[in-house]
Write a protein that holds these residues in place. Structure first.
Motif, PDB file in Angstrom:
ATOM      1  N   LEU A  63       0.814  -1.215   0.000  1.00  0.00           N
ATOM      2  CA  LEU A  63       0.000   0.000   0.000  1.00  0.00           C
ATOM      3  C   LEU A  63       0.852   1.271   0.000  1.00  0.00           C
ATOM      4  O   LEU A  63       0.522   2.234  -0.697  1.00  0.00           O
ATOM      5  N   VAL A  64       1.952   1.266   0.745  1.00  0.00           N
ATOM      6  CA  VAL A  64       2.840   2.440   0.736  1.00  0.00           C
ATOM      7  C   VAL A  64       3.437   2.620  -0.653  1.00  0.00           C
ATOM      8  O   VAL A  64       3.479   3.737  -1.191  1.00  0.00           O
ATOM      9  N   ALA A  65       3.897   1.530  -1.255  1.00  0.00           N
ATOM     10  CA  ALA A  65       4.480   1.613  -2.599  1.00  0.00           C
ATOM     11  C   ALA A  65       3.459   2.148  -3.601  1.00  0.00           C
ATOM     12  O   ALA A  65       3.771   3.000  -4.435  1.00  0.00           O
ATOM     13  N   ALA A  66       2.221   1.669  -3.496  1.00  0.00           N
ATOM     14  CA  ALA A  66       1.175   2.097  -4.427  1.00  0.00           C
ATOM     15  C   ALA A  66       0.790   3.556  -4.214  1.00  0.00           C
ATOM     16  O   ALA A  66       0.584   4.313  -5.165  1.00  0.00           O
ATOM     17  N   LYS A  67       0.718   3.965  -2.958  1.00  0.00           N
ATOM     18  CA  LYS A  67       0.262   5.326  -2.625  1.00  0.00           C
ATOM     19  C   LYS A  67       1.315   6.381  -2.941  1.00  0.00           C
ATOM     20  O   LYS A  67       0.983   7.512  -3.270  1.00  0.00           O
ATOM     21  N   THR A  68       2.574   6.025  -2.847  1.00  0.00           N
ATOM     22  CA  THR A  68       3.647   7.011  -3.027  1.00  0.00           C
ATOM     23  C   THR A  68       4.323   6.919  -4.400  1.00  0.00           C
ATOM     24  O   THR A  68       5.234   7.701  -4.679  1.00  0.00           O
ATOM     25  N   ALA A  69       3.892   5.997  -5.227  1.00  0.00           N
ATOM     26  CA  ALA A  69       4.534   5.817  -6.536  1.00  0.00           C
ATOM     27  C   ALA A  69       4.246   7.006  -7.454  1.00  0.00           C
ATOM     28  O   ALA A  69       3.206   7.662  -7.332  1.00  0.00           O
ATOM     29  N   ASP A  70       5.154   7.255  -8.360  1.00  0.00           N
ATOM     30  CA  ASP A  70       4.938   8.254  -9.406  1.00  0.00           C
ATOM     31  C   ASP A  70       3.697   7.835 -10.198  1.00  0.00           C
ATOM     32  O   ASP A  70       3.592   6.682 -10.621  1.00  0.00           O
ATOM     33  N   PRO A  71       2.739   8.753 -10.391  1.00  0.00           N
ATOM     34  CA  PRO A  71       1.512   8.393 -11.122  1.00  0.00           C
ATOM     35  C   PRO A  71       1.767   7.818 -12.515  1.00  0.00           C
ATOM     36  O   PRO A  71       0.945   7.072 -13.049  1.00  0.00           O
ATOM     37  N   GLU A  72       2.922   8.159 -13.089  1.00  0.00           N
ATOM     38  CA  GLU A  72       3.254   7.642 -14.428  1.00  0.00           C
ATOM     39  C   GLU A  72       3.761   6.199 -14.377  1.00  0.00           C
ATOM     40  O   GLU A  72       3.820   5.515 -15.393  1.00  0.00           O
ATOM     41  N   VAL A  73       4.160   5.765 -13.175  1.00  0.00           N
ATOM     42  CA  VAL A  73       4.712   4.409 -13.019  1.00  0.00           C
ATOM     43  C   VAL A  73       3.671   3.534 -12.326  1.00  0.00           C
ATOM     44  O   VAL A  73       3.274   3.797 -11.201  1.00  0.00           O
ATOM     45  N   LYS A  74       3.229   2.504 -13.003  1.00  0.00           N
ATOM     46  CA  LYS A  74       2.202   1.614 -12.458  1.00  0.00           C
ATOM     47  C   LYS A  74       2.902   0.393 -11.864  1.00  0.00           C
ATOM     48  O   LYS A  74       3.275  -0.544 -12.576  1.00  0.00           O
ATOM     49  N   LEU A  75       3.118   0.417 -10.535  1.00  0.00           N
ATOM     50  CA  LEU A  75       3.792  -0.702  -9.881  1.00  0.00           C
ATOM     51  C   LEU A  75       2.918  -1.951  -9.866  1.00  0.00           C
ATOM     52  O   LEU A  75       3.393  -3.061 -10.076  1.00  0.00           O
ATOM     53  N   PHE A  76       1.636  -1.749  -9.542  1.00  0.00           N
ATOM     54  CA  PHE A  76       0.683  -2.859  -9.451  1.00  0.00           C
ATOM     55  C   PHE A  76      -0.617  -2.438 -10.132  1.00  0.00           C
ATOM     56  O   PHE A  76      -0.954  -1.256 -10.138  1.00  0.00           O
ATOM     57  N   PRO A  77      -1.379  -3.410 -10.636  1.00  0.00           N
ATOM     58  CA  PRO A  77      -2.713  -3.072 -11.163  1.00  0.00           C
ATOM     59  C   PRO A  77      -3.616  -2.581 -10.028  1.00  0.00           C
ATOM     60  O   PRO A  77      -3.428  -2.954  -8.868  1.00  0.00           O
ATOM     61  N   ASP A  78      -4.597  -1.741 -10.375  1.00  0.00           N
ATOM     62  CA  ASP A  78      -5.528  -1.227  -9.367  1.00  0.00           C
ATOM     63  C   ASP A  78      -6.203  -2.357  -8.594  1.00  0.00           C
ATOM     64  O   ASP A  78      -6.412  -2.255  -7.384  1.00  0.00           O
TER      65      ASP A  78
END
Length: 200
Positions: A63-78
């Motif tokens: 959740l931290v990785a998803a919340k703080t990631a650059d919006p242009e970089v999709k770490l995980f699917p929604d």
């Protein structure tokens, strides 16, 4: 309260006993051989509270990785982020593996997600999609004896929606007319990890 123990006879070869004795003699506190075996078994099997802590740590990291990631970089699917956020086992995210050791730690575990998805898929293929209230009746939600509850059903359906399971006609049928609670309208809402994930 001390858990009741049960006598259990175990035969081990001399080399294994020697290794156990070496291990217990290296401990700072003295212990009997049977206590050493008990501790080694517990360490090998793991403890339920340790599994919960590891699950919460993994969840926090996702959740931290998803919340703080650059919006242009999709770490995980929604769908994957949402599943971790709502503690729904992310059954359909087969390319990710972080969740796999925690199948029973999710509030909606793997078996429940499988069962619901199979039921909905069968109804979809039969062109007989239930309304949300019919879905609650099927799972006997209002009785209070079901493993399912309204919010577990909503969260699991939302996970499936975000993962793009079924089609628009299916979701329109599930949420048709007034045959659903107002909370269920959120199933088809857009998901934004930066805004929708909360820590609390």
């Amino acid at each position: 309260m001390i858990a009741k123990s049960e006598r259990f006879e175990l035969r081990l070869d001399a080399e294994t006993l020697e290794r156990i004795d070496k291990w217990r003699n290296e401990r700072p506190e003295s212990m009997s051989r049977s206590e050493a075996v008990r501790q080694l078994v517990e360490a090998g099997l793991g403890r339920p509270e340790d599994d919960k802590r590891l699950f919460q740590l993994a969840r926090f990291n996702v959740l931290v990785a998803a919340k703080t990631a650059d919006p242009e970089v999709k770490l995980f699917p929604d769908s994957y982020i949402y599943a971790w956020d709502e503690c729904v086992y992310p059954l359909f995210n087969e390319s990710a593996h972080l969740h796999e050791p925690f199948a029973e730690q999710f509030k909606v575990p793997k078996a429940m997600v499988e069962e619901l998805s199979t039921y909905l898929d069968d109804r979809w293929l039969a062109e007989d999609v239930p309304s949300f209230y019919q879905l609650e009746s099927h799972y006997d939600v209002r009785s209070g004896y079901s493993a399912w509850g309204r919010f577990k059903l909503i969260a699991t359906c939302r996970y499936m929606f975000l993962h793009k399971l079924f089609d628009k006609a299916f979701w329109d049928a599930l949420l048709r007319g007034s045959d659903h609670p107002s909370e269920a309208k959120g199933i088809t809402r857009k998901f934004d990890a930066a805004k929708d994930v909360y820590f609390g």
